[in-house]
Enzyme design. Structure first.
Site, PDB file in Angstrom:
ATOM      1  N   ASP A 210       0.998  -0.970  -0.065  1.00 53.84           N
ATOM      2  CA  ASP A 210       0.059  -0.027   0.095  1.00 53.84           C
ATOM      3  C   ASP A 210       0.804   0.985   0.092  1.00 53.84           C
ATOM      4  O   ASP A 210       2.218   1.038  -0.087  1.00 53.84           O
ATOM      5  CB  ASP A 210      -1.055   0.044   1.207  1.00 53.84           C
ATOM      6  CG  ASP A 210      -0.232   0.193   2.636  1.00 53.84           C
ATOM      7  OD1 ASP A 210       0.857   0.432   2.583  1.00 53.84           O
ATOM      8  OD2 ASP A 210      -0.921   0.472   3.618  1.00 53.84           O
TER       9      ASP A 210
ATOM     10  N   CYS B  78       3.570  -2.777   3.833  1.00 49.14           N
ATOM     11  CA  CYS B  78       2.499  -1.742   4.420  1.00 49.14           C
ATOM     12  C   CYS B  78       3.375  -0.976   5.390  1.00 49.14           C
ATOM     13  O   CYS B  78       4.496  -1.171   5.738  1.00 49.14           O
ATOM     14  CB  CYS B  78       1.164  -2.232   4.626  1.00 49.14           C
ATOM     15  SG  CYS B  78       1.112  -2.976   6.282  1.00 49.14           S
TER      16      CYS B  78
ATOM     17  N   THR C   5       3.208  -1.053   8.662  1.00 49.46           N
ATOM     18  CA  THR C   5       3.682  -2.043   9.674  1.00 49.46           C
ATOM     19  C   THR C   5       4.085  -3.487   9.145  1.00 49.46           C
ATOM     20  O   THR C   5       4.666  -4.286   9.932  1.00 49.46           O
ATOM     21  CB  THR C   5       2.643  -2.203  10.900  1.00 49.46           C
ATOM     22  OG1 THR C   5       1.464  -2.840  10.398  1.00 49.46           O
ATOM     23  CG2 THR C   5       2.409  -1.263  11.584  1.00 49.46           C
TER      24      THR C   5
ATOM     25  N   HIS D  70      11.014 -23.277   9.611  1.00 47.95           N
ATOM     26  CA  HIS D  70       9.882 -23.896  10.212  1.00 47.95           C
ATOM     27  C   HIS D  70       8.535 -23.748   9.779  1.00 47.95           C
ATOM     28  O   HIS D  70       7.674 -24.720   9.829  1.00 47.95           O
ATOM     29  CB  HIS D  70       9.809 -23.483  11.963  1.00 47.95           C
ATOM     30  CG  HIS D  70      11.178 -24.036  12.542  1.00 47.95           C
ATOM     31  ND1 HIS D  70      11.070 -23.860  13.914  1.00 47.95           N
ATOM     32  CD2 HIS D  70      12.262 -24.570  12.034  1.00 47.95           C
ATOM     33  CE1 HIS D  70      12.376 -24.394  14.333  1.00 47.95           C
ATOM     34  NE2 HIS D  70      12.858 -24.955  13.344  1.00 47.95           N
TER      35      HIS D  70
ATOM     36  N   HIS E  19       8.371 -30.353  11.084  1.00 47.87           N
ATOM     37  CA  HIS E  19       7.701 -29.072  10.637  1.00 47.87           C
ATOM     38  C   HIS E  19       6.554 -29.142   9.725  1.00 47.87           C
ATOM     39  O   HIS E  19       5.581 -28.516   9.501  1.00 47.87           O
ATOM     40  CB  HIS E  19       8.625 -28.019  10.552  1.00 47.87           C
ATOM     41  CG  HIS E  19       9.728 -27.713  11.395  1.00 47.87           C
ATOM     42  ND1 HIS E  19       9.081 -27.250  12.736  1.00 47.87           N
ATOM     43  CD2 HIS E  19      10.900 -28.126  11.407  1.00 47.87           C
ATOM     44  CE1 HIS E  19      10.434 -27.215  13.488  1.00 47.87           C
ATOM     45  NE2 HIS E  19      11.485 -27.680  12.841  1.00 47.87           N
TER      46      HIS E  19
HETATM   47  C1  RB5 Z   1      -1.904   2.776   6.231  1.00 51.00           C
HETATM   48  O1  RB5 Z   1      -1.996   4.189   6.807  1.00 51.00           O
HETATM   49  C2  RB5 Z   1      -1.525   1.864   7.352  1.00 51.00           C
HETATM   50  O2  RB5 Z   1      -2.585   1.526   8.316  1.00 51.00           O
HETATM   51  C3  RB5 Z   1      -1.069   0.582   6.556  1.00 51.00           C
HETATM   52  O3  RB5 Z   1      -0.065   0.944   5.995  1.00 51.00           O
HETATM   53  C4  RB5 Z   1      -0.628  -0.449   7.479  1.00 51.00           C
HETATM   54  O4  RB5 Z   1       0.312  -0.153   8.398  1.00 51.00           O
HETATM   55  C5  RB5 Z   1      -1.822  -1.490   8.122  1.00 51.00           C
HETATM   56  O5  RB5 Z   1      -1.259  -2.456   8.727  1.00 51.00           O
END
Ligand code: RB5
Length: 145
Positions: free
Chosen positions: A8, A65, A67, A98, A133
Site C-alpha cells: 500500500d 505496508c 507495519t 519452520h 515441521h
Molecule cells: C496505512 O496508513 C496503514 O494503516 C497501513 O499501511 C498498515 O500499517 C496497516 O497495517
C-alpha cells in the site's frame, strides 16, 4: 525465481527498494502495485499477492505496508498462503525453516531499508527444514481449504 511484490502507500517506498534489490540479484519480479504514495487500501494488495503465489504466477511473494500487519492479514486470507510479518533476522530465518512462509510482510514504518533488504536476503537464502515441521504446515494448509 519469480517473486510477486505488493504494497500500500505506507510500504510503497520499501517495495520499490526491495524490487531494485531483487532485480539486481537476478530475480524476476511481478509487481502488483501500488505505484505511488497516494493512499490506497492494503487488503486488495495483500490479496493480490496471495492470489499470485497461490495461483502459481510467482513462487513466493513480499508485501509491504506501514507495519506489515494489515497486508499480511489480507494475504493470509488466501488458501495456501503462509505469510509472516518479520522484523528481525531470527524471524526471517525461522519463518522459512519452520513455517515454510511463502510470503513475508515488511513494515515501511518499522524497518530501515537496509534492515528490510537484509531480512529479504535471509528469507530467500534459507530453506524449509521439513521433518517435524511438515506435519504442522500440512495442518495449516488443511485449515485454509
Ligand atoms: C496505512 O496508513 C496503514 O494503516 C497501513 O499501511 C498498515 O500499517 C496497516 O497495517
Amino acid at each position: 525465481m519469480k517473486l510477486a511484490l505488493a504494497s500500500d502507500h505506507g510500504g510503497f517506498k520499501l517495495k520499490e527498494a526491495v524490487k531494485a534489490h531483487l532485480i539486481e540479484k537476478g530475480y524476476e519480479i511481478l509487481d502488483l502495485g501500488t505505484n505511488s504514495e497516494d493512499s490506497v487500501d492494503y487488503p486488495k494488495f495483500g490479496q493480490a499477492c496471495g492470489q499470485a503465489v497461490a495461483g502459481g504466477q510467482a513462487e513466493r511473494g513480499i508485501v509491504c505496508c506501514g507495519t506489515g500487519i494489515g497486508i499480511s492479514i489480507a494475504a493470509n486470507k488466501v488458501p495456501g498462503i503462509r505469510c509472516a510479518v518479520i522484523t528481525n533476522p531470527f524471524m526471517a530465518e525461522m519463518c522459512r525453516k519452520h513455517n515454510d512462509a511463502n510470503i513475508i510482510a515488511l513494515g515501511g514504518r518499522v524497518l530501515s531499508e537496509e534492515e528490510a533488504l537484509g531480512l529479504v536476503d535471509i528469507w530467500l537464502e534459507n530453506e524449509f527444514e521439513g521433518g517435524r515441521h511438515q506435519r504442522r504446515v500440512d495442518m495449516l494448509n488443511e485449515m485454509g481449504k
